[in-house]
Design a protein around this motif. Structure first.
Motif, mmCIF file in Angstrom:
data_model
loop_
_atom_site.group_PDB
_atom_site.id
_atom_site.type_symbol
_atom_site.label_atom_id
_atom_site.label_comp_id
_atom_site.label_asym_id
_atom_site.label_seq_id
_atom_site.Cartn_x
_atom_site.Cartn_y
_atom_site.Cartn_z
ATOM 1 N N UNK A 42 0.774 -1.232 0.000
ATOM 2 C CA UNK A 42 0.000 0.000 0.000
ATOM 3 C C UNK A 42 0.809 1.287 0.000
ATOM 4 N N UNK A 43 2.130 1.191 -0.028
ATOM 5 C CA UNK A 43 2.983 2.388 -0.023
ATOM 6 C C UNK A 43 3.732 2.497 -1.339
ATOM 7 N N UNK A 44 3.888 3.730 -1.817
ATOM 8 C CA UNK A 44 4.648 3.920 -3.055
ATOM 9 C C UNK A 44 6.088 3.498 -2.824
ATOM 10 N N UNK A 45 6.626 2.777 -3.774
ATOM 11 C CA UNK A 45 8.022 2.341 -3.645
ATOM 12 C C UNK A 45 8.851 2.773 -4.844
ATOM 13 N N UNK A 46 8.289 2.654 -6.046
ATOM 14 C CA UNK A 46 9.031 3.044 -7.252
ATOM 15 C C UNK A 46 8.058 3.573 -8.295
ATOM 16 N N UNK A 47 8.632 4.161 -9.342
ATOM 17 C CA UNK A 47 7.858 4.611 -10.488
ATOM 18 C C UNK A 47 8.422 3.968 -11.738
ATOM 19 N N UNK A 48 7.535 3.589 -12.628
ATOM 20 C CA UNK A 48 7.925 3.057 -13.927
ATOM 21 C C UNK A 48 7.630 4.161 -14.937
ATOM 22 N N UNK A 49 8.673 4.631 -15.626
ATOM 23 C CA UNK A 49 8.516 5.722 -16.589
ATOM 24 C C UNK A 49 9.168 5.333 -17.903
ATOM 25 N N UNK A 50 8.761 6.008 -18.957
ATOM 26 C CA UNK A 50 9.353 5.751 -20.268
ATOM 27 C C UNK A 50 10.799 6.248 -20.278
ATOM 28 N N UNK A 51 11.555 5.763 -21.248
ATOM 29 C CA UNK A 51 12.945 6.213 -21.401
ATOM 30 C C UNK A 51 12.981 7.717 -21.672
ATOM 31 N N UNK A 52 12.044 8.215 -22.464
ATOM 32 C CA UNK A 52 11.993 9.649 -22.768
ATOM 33 C C UNK A 52 11.795 10.465 -21.488
ATOM 34 N N UNK A 53 10.852 10.051 -20.649
ATOM 35 C CA UNK A 53 10.616 10.753 -19.380
ATOM 36 C C UNK A 53 11.839 10.680 -18.483
ATOM 37 N N UNK A 54 12.459 9.506 -18.414
ATOM 38 C CA UNK A 54 13.652 9.354 -17.597
ATOM 39 C C UNK A 54 14.746 10.317 -18.038
ATOM 40 N N UNK A 55 14.990 10.400 -19.343
ATOM 41 C CA UNK A 55 16.054 11.264 -19.848
ATOM 42 C C UNK A 55 15.739 12.740 -19.606
ATOM 43 N N UNK A 56 14.464 13.121 -19.699
ATOM 44 C CA UNK A 56 14.081 14.494 -19.391
ATOM 45 C C UNK A 56 14.339 14.799 -17.911
ATOM 46 N N UNK A 58 16.438 13.228 -15.904
ATOM 47 C CA UNK A 58 17.868 13.182 -15.638
ATOM 48 C C UNK A 58 18.555 14.460 -16.114
ATOM 49 N N UNK A 59 18.145 14.955 -17.276
ATOM 50 C CA UNK A 59 18.737 16.189 -17.796
ATOM 51 C C UNK A 59 18.436 17.358 -16.866
ATOM 52 N N UNK A 60 17.231 17.440 -16.338
ATOM 53 C CA UNK A 60 16.912 18.548 -15.435
ATOM 54 C C UNK A 60 17.642 18.384 -14.114
ATOM 55 N N UNK A 61 17.832 17.168 -13.661
ATOM 56 C CA UNK A 61 18.581 16.919 -12.428
ATOM 57 C C UNK A 61 20.024 17.362 -12.586
#
Length: 105
Positions: A42-56, A58-61
């Motif tokens: 019942x608790x959030x643990x991870x997120x599954x995102x597309x490669x495009x979202x991940x790269x966006x 990561x670039x902002x980070x």
């Protein structure tokens, strides 16, 4: 597309980890469209995102930096910056702290 917000993070779908394990292909395809929040017990643990979202993300980070890394020119530019007139205000126009508890100046 409608988004709901959990801790200020837009989330499209939320699913239990056991359901992802049973039908990964479905959730893989969903993550290509929008982030999928995966929960465990019942608790959030991870997120599954597309490669495009991940790269966006990561670039902002990677663009974020420490203020200690600012050059003298950067600091001078900030010192000389002015607020545009349409955004300028006077503290005298603000409600008094007595009418808005919690506001400190």
């Amino acid at each position: 597309m409608s988004w709901r917000f959990v801790r200020e993070v837009p989330v499209g779908k939320s699913v239990a980890a056991s359901d992802v394990q049973k039908d990964f292909g479905l959730w893989h395809d969903q993550a290509l469209k929008e982030p999928v929040q995966i929960t465990q017990s019942g608790r959030e643990t991870i997120y599954l995102v597309s490669a495009e979202t991940f790269h966006q993300l990561w670039a902002s980070y990677r663009r974020a930096g420490s203020t200690l890394e600012l050059s003298e020119a950067d600091l001078a530019m900030m010192d000389n910056a002015e607020v545009p007139s349409e955004h300028d205000y006077d503290y005298e126009d603000d409600p008094s702290p007595e009418t808005n508890p919690g506001i400190q100046r």
